[in-house]
Write a protein that holds these residues in place. Structure first.
Motif, PDB file in Angstrom:
ATOM      1  N   MET A  42     -11.521  -1.633  -3.124  1.00  0.00           N
ATOM      2  CA  MET A  42     -10.082  -1.344  -3.026  1.00  0.00           C
ATOM      3  C   MET A  42      -9.516  -0.928  -4.381  1.00  0.00           C
ATOM      4  N   ASP A  43      -8.730   0.129  -4.363  1.00  0.00           N
ATOM      5  CA  ASP A  43      -8.106   0.639  -5.590  1.00  0.00           C
ATOM      6  C   ASP A  43      -6.780  -0.077  -5.820  1.00  0.00           C
ATOM      7  N   VAL A  44      -6.732  -0.861  -6.890  1.00  0.00           N
ATOM      8  CA  VAL A  44      -5.546  -1.678  -7.142  1.00  0.00           C
ATOM      9  C   VAL A  44      -4.333  -0.824  -7.512  1.00  0.00           C
ATOM     10  N   LEU A  45      -4.582   0.423  -7.886  1.00  0.00           N
ATOM     11  CA  LEU A  45      -3.465   1.302  -8.236  1.00  0.00           C
ATOM     12  C   LEU A  45      -2.801   1.885  -6.995  1.00  0.00           C
ATOM     13  N   LYS A  46      -3.446   1.714  -5.845  1.00  0.00           N
ATOM     14  CA  LYS A  46      -2.918   2.304  -4.617  1.00  0.00           C
ATOM     15  C   LYS A  46      -2.438   1.237  -3.636  1.00  0.00           C
ATOM     16  N   LYS A  47      -1.400   1.615  -2.835  1.00  0.00           N
ATOM     17  CA  LYS A  47      -0.919   0.722  -1.777  1.00  0.00           C
ATOM     18  C   LYS A  47      -1.996   0.564  -0.707  1.00  0.00           C
ATOM     19  N   VAL A  48      -2.039  -0.577  -0.079  1.00  0.00           N
ATOM     20  CA  VAL A  48      -2.869  -0.708   1.115  1.00  0.00           C
ATOM     21  C   VAL A  48      -2.257   0.227   2.165  1.00  0.00           C
ATOM     22  N   PRO A  49      -3.044   1.169   2.653  1.00  0.00           N
ATOM     23  CA  PRO A  49      -2.454   2.130   3.600  1.00  0.00           C
ATOM     24  C   PRO A  49      -1.927   1.441   4.855  1.00  0.00           C
TER      25      PRO A  49
END
Lengths: 295, 461
Positions: free
Chosen positions: B1-8
Motif C-alpha cells: 500500500m502506498d502511504v502517499l495515496k488514499k485508500v481507493p
C-alpha cells in the motif's frame, strides 16, 4: 394529516371538500390558494380557496378531475385525510385591501367560468359581508355542470347565469352576457374574471374594448408554490412573474394568455400517460397516440 | 500500500450508474476505513479542524477509527455535526478539511470525508443514535426551514435543553437535502430521513406544511405562540433566468423545478403521479454543483446531456469530484459557450439554442477571468430541453412580512456572522437566506453559530 369533514359531488367530475386545516383557516383571505397532496405518491395540486370557516378551522376546496392525482382524489371520503395541505399561498385579492368606502363607490362585475365559480364565491361573499354591491355572471357549458347557483344568489347583488347550449339561463357565454348588460346601459369600472385560461383571455379582449380594468386569477402549473421552482412563471406586460408569489391575481390586460395556455400543455402527454395507466392499468398497450405502446 | 495515496473508494461503474438512481459512491468498509485512518498523522496543531466550518475534532474521530472504536468515533462526530452522513457525502472536503491536511503536501490528503461517511453509516447500520442527557429548560425556540442550517441549529439548541420546533414549508423535512441533491449522491430514505430522525430524537419537533410569512408570521410566533427566539434558515429562493428570448418556451425549466420534480416528488419512479419531461437532448446552462446534479439526473432519465458554461473548465464552480463523475458518465461539456437565444417551434416548444463562443478576458472582481464573446461565432444546437442553473435570488416571503428585519442590497437577510443576530431582537438567521446560494456545510456552520448566539441571547434575558 388533514381530515375531510365534508364531501359533495357538485357536478360531473367536480367535487367539493371541507378540510380541517386550522393554520390555513386562521389567516387565509379570498384570492389565496392552497396546495394539497393526497398521499405519498400524489402530486402537489394547487387549488384556489373556495370558502373558509375560521372557527371550525376548515377550508373548502373544489376540484375537477383532470389528472392522475385528482382522478384518485375523487374517491376520498368524509373521514379520510389529505396527507398534506399547505397554505394560504399567494396574495389576497386586491379588493380585500381596499378601503370599504372606496369599494362601495365601485361598480364591480365578476365573471366566473366552469370551476372558476369556486374561487369567485369567497370574493363575492366577502364583499357582501362588507356591504359592497357587485354583479356576478357565472357560466358553464351546460346545465348539469352548474353549481353554487343558490349560494351565489344569496351574496351577489345581481346574478346572471349562462350556459353555452342554452339549457339554463342566458344562452351564450359570459362575454355575451357582459356585452348584453353593457348594451342595456349597465356600467362597470372593475371586472374580476376567473375560469379556464381561454375564457379569461376572451373576457380580457372584450373588457379592453369596453375599457373596464380586469383582474384575472391565473392557475398555471406549479410544484412547490412558495417561489422556489419557477414552473408557474408567466409574462405580464414585459415582466416575468411567478404566479405563486406575485399572484395568482394579475392585471388581465397585461397577461400573455397565448404563452400561458401553451405552457399549460407542458405535461399533457405525461399526464395522459399517467391517467391511462390508472384507468386501464396493464391492459393498456397503445392506441392512445401518447404512450408509444403501439411502436 | 502506498502511504502517499488514499485508500481507493469503491464506486458503481460509470456505464452502470448512468442508468440508475442508486448511489454512485459505495463508501469504505471497516477494513478500508481502518487502513485509511492509519494514514492520519494525528497532528497536534491540526490544520484540518481549522478548515471545517463546524470544527469537528477530526484527528479525534480518526484515532478512534484506527482502534476500531467506531461508536466512540461517531460520538465525537455528533458533538460537532448534526448531519455527518450527509457531510461525508456532499461537503467540498478538497477545499476545507482535506485541503489543509498535512499529508496533502506530499501526496494525497487523508480521505476525511469518506471516513466521516463510514463512521456515520456504521452508526446508522448499528442502530446508534446521538444522545442528549441535557435536562429540558422549557424555553421555546422556533426554527424556520428544515435544511442543513435549520437542522443544525435545532439539534444544537435541543442539546442545550431548549424546546425547539422546526417549521417546514414543504411536505417533507430536509430542505435542499430532499428537493435539491439527487438520490444518487445522497440517498433520501437511508441517509437524509435517518439524520432527520436523529435530530428529532434529541427532542426537536418538526411541523411540515407551514409557510412562514403566509400560514403565520414571525411576529405571531413570538407574540402569540410563545417562542422566545427564532432562527431563519429558509434557504435560497427564486430561480434566476437569463432574460434571453425563448425562455418561457415549453421545455425550459429551472434546475430547481427539474430537481424538485425528480427528487422531492420522485417523478423518476413509476408509482408516483408527478410528471417530468424526459428530454432526448438536454442542455444544462451553468457550471455549479446544481448544474451537475441536473445534468446527471437528465442523463439517468435517458437524455443526451450537454453542460453549457461560459467560462473554461478551471472556473467551473462545481466540485472537482462532481465534474469528474459527470464526465465519466458521459455528460458533454460545451465550455466557453454562452446561450443567446432559445429557439422555439411553432407550437411553443424548444427546438434548439443559439450559442456564442467565449474567450477569457481580464479578471473581474471575483478574481475569475471574465468571459467575452467572440464576435461572429454564433452557432445553433438542436435540443428539446433547456435547464437553467444560474443560481437563485432570495425569497421575499419572510423579509416582507417581518417588522424590523433588515435586508441588504441583494435582498438577503442581514445577520452577523459570529452569532447570526439580525436587526430584529430575538431573531437570528443563517444559511442561503443570508449568504445567497452556498454549500450545505457553510449553512450548517451558520446554524451552529446561531444556536450559540440564541443561547447567549436567551441566557442574558
Amino acid at each position: 394529516m388533514y381530515p375531510i369533514v365534508k364531501k359533495e359531488k357538485l357536478a360531473d367530475k367536480i367535487f367539493l371538500m371541507d378540510v380541517r386545516a386550522p393554520r390555513v383557516a386562521k389567516t387565509c383571505e379570498p384570492g389565496q390558494f392552497v396546495i394539497v397532496k393526497m398521499d405519498e405518491e400524489g402530486e402537489r395540486i394547487p387549488l384556489t380557496i373556495c370558502d373558509y370557516d375560521r372557527e371550525a378551522g376548515t377550508i373548502t376546496i373544489v376540484f375537477q378531475t383532470v389528472g392522475a392525482s385528482t382522478e384518485r382524489m375523487q374517491y376520498l371520503n368524509e373521514g379520510d385525510s389529505f396527507q398534506d395541505f399547505v397554505g394560504p399561498l399567494g396574495c389576497a385579492s386586491d379588493l380585500v385591501d381596499m378601503e370599504i368606502d372606496e369599494l362601495k363607490k365601485k361598480k364591480i362585475v365578476f365573471i366566473a367560468g366552469g370551476v372558476g365559480t369556486a374561487p369567485v364565491y369567497p370574493q363575492v361573499k366577502w364583499l357582501h359581508e362588507h356591504g359592497v354591491d357587485c354583479d356576478v355572471i357565472m357560466g358553464s357549458r351546460t346545465k348539469d355542470l352548474l353549481f353554487f347557483v343558490e349560494k351565489m344568489e344569496k351574496v351577489a347583488t345581481n346574478l346572471y347565469v349562462t350556459t353555452d347550449d342554452g339549457s339554463y339561463g342566458f344562452h351564450g357565454m359570459g362575454t355575451n352576457q357582459l356585452q348584453a348588460l353593457v348594451d342595456e346601459g349597465r356600467t362597470y369600472d372593475h371586472c374580476v374574471a376567473i375560469g379556464p385560461m381561454i375564457m379569461m383571455k376572451f373576457v380580457c379582449l372584450l373588457t379592453k374594448k369596453l375599457e373596464i380594468p380586469t383582474v384575472v386569477s391565473m392557475n398555471p402549473i406549479m410544484v412547490d408554490g412558495t417561489g422556489m421552482c419557477g414552473a408557474c412563471r408567466l409574462t405580464v406586460g414585459d415582466e416575468v412573474k411567478f404566479a405563486c408569489v406575485d399572484g395568482p391575481e394579475f392585471d388581465g390586460h397585461l397577461v400573455d394568455f397565448d404563452q400561458a395556455m401553451k405552457r399549460q400543455q407542458l405535461y399533457k402527454t405525461e399526464e395522459g400517460r399517467a391517467m391511462l395507466k390508472l384507468q386501464e392499468g396493464d391492459t393498456h398497450h397503445g392506441g392512445c397516440g401518447h404512450c408509444g405502446g403501439e411502436e | 500500500m502506498d502511504v502517499l495515496k488514499k485508500v481507493p473508494v469503491r464506486e458503481q461503474k460509470p456505464e452502470v450508474r448512468a442508468k440508475n438512481f442508486e448511489e454512485v459512491c459505495l463508501g469504505y468498509d471497516a477494513a478500508e476505513a481502518v487502513s485509511e485512518a492509519e494514514r492520519c498523522l494525528n497532528c497536534k496543531n491540526a490544520q484540518c479542524v481549522k478548515g471545517c466550518p463546524v470544527s469537528i475534532d477530526i484527528p479525534g474521530f480518526i484515532s478512534e477509527i484506527k482502534s476500531r472504536n467506531f461508536e466512540k468515533a461517531y460520538e465525537i462526530l455528533s458533538d460537532s455535526s448534526a448531519l455527518p452522513a450527509v457531510c461525508g457525502r456532499v461537503c467540498p472536503q478538497e477545499s476545507q478539511c482535506e485541503g489543509k491536511c498535512i499529508r496533502g503536501f506530499k501526496g494525497e490528503p487523508v480521505s476525511i470525508g469518506k471516513l466521516e461517511r463510514f463512521t456515520a453509516d456504521w452508526a446508522r447500520e448499528n442502530g446508534i443514535v446521538p444522545k442528549s442527557d441535557q435536562e429540558k429548560n422549557g424555553r421555546k425556540v422556533a426554527v424556520i426551514g428544515s435544511g442543513p442550517a435549520g437542522l443544525t441549529c435545532a439539534g444544537d439548541l435541543a442539546k442545550m435543553g431548549y424546546d425547539v420546533t422546526i417549521f417546514e414549508a414543504l411536505h417533507e423535512p430536509g430542505g435542499v437535502l430532499i428537493y435539491g441533491i439527487p438520490e444518487f449522491r445522497l440517498p433520501k430514505q437511508e441517509v437524509v430521513a435517518k439524520e432527520v430522525e436523529n435530530v428529532k430524537a434529541l427532542g426537536v419537533k418538526i411541523e411540515t406544511n407551514v409557510v412562514i410569512g403566509k400560514s403565520t408570521t414571525i411576529d405571531e410566533l413570538m407574540e402569540e405562540e410563545g417562542f422566545e427566539a427564532v432562527f431563519i434558515g429558509s434557504g435560497a429562493g427564486l430561480p434566476r433566468f437569463m432574460g434571453i428570448p425563448g425562455e418561457q418556451a415549453n421545455g425550459v425549466f429551472s434546475a430547481n423545478e427539474f430537481l424538485t420534480r425528480n427528487n422531492l416528488m420522485k417523478a423518476f419512479r413509476e408509482e408516483y403521479d408527478t410528471p417530468i419531461m424526459k428530454g432526448k437532448k438536454v442542455a444544462v446552462v451553468g457550471g455549479g454543483n446544481v448544474a451537475m446534479d441536473a445534468a446527471r439526473t437528465a442523463l439517468r432519465l435517458g437524455a443526451e446531456v450537454h453542460i453549457v458554461y461560459r467560462r473554461s473548465e478551471a472556473e467551473l464552480p462545481a466540485r472537482v469530484e462532481e465534474v469528474h463523475h459527470a464526465k465519466e458518465e458521459g455528460i458533454i461539456f460545451n465550455l466557453l459557450t454562452n446561450p443567446k437565444e432559445i429557439l422555439v417551434d411553432e407550437n411553443g416548444w424548444v427546438r434548439g439554442m443559439t450559442c456564442i463562443r467565449m474567450e477569457l478576458g481580464e479578471p473581474d472582481e471575483s478574481g475569475r477571468r471574465s468571459p467575452v464573446e467572440v464576435a461572429g461565432s454564433e452557432f445553433e444546437i438542436e435540443l428539446d430541453t433547456v435547464i437553467m442553473s444560474l443560481g437563485t435570488s432570495p425569497n421575499p416571503l419572510i423579509s416582507s412580512t417581518t417588522k424590523g428585519l433588515d435586508t441588504n442590497r441583494r435582498k438577503c437577510i442581514v445577520a452577523e456572522e459570529a452569532n447570526g443576530a439580525t436587526s430584529k431582537p430575538g431573531v437570528f438567521a443563517g444559511g442561503d437566506a443570508v449568504t445567497g446560494a452556498a454549500t450545505v456545510i457553510l449553512a450548517m456552520g451558520a446554524g451552529k453559530a446561531a444556536a450559540k448566539g440564541i443561547h447567549e441571547y436567551l441566557s442574558g434575558k
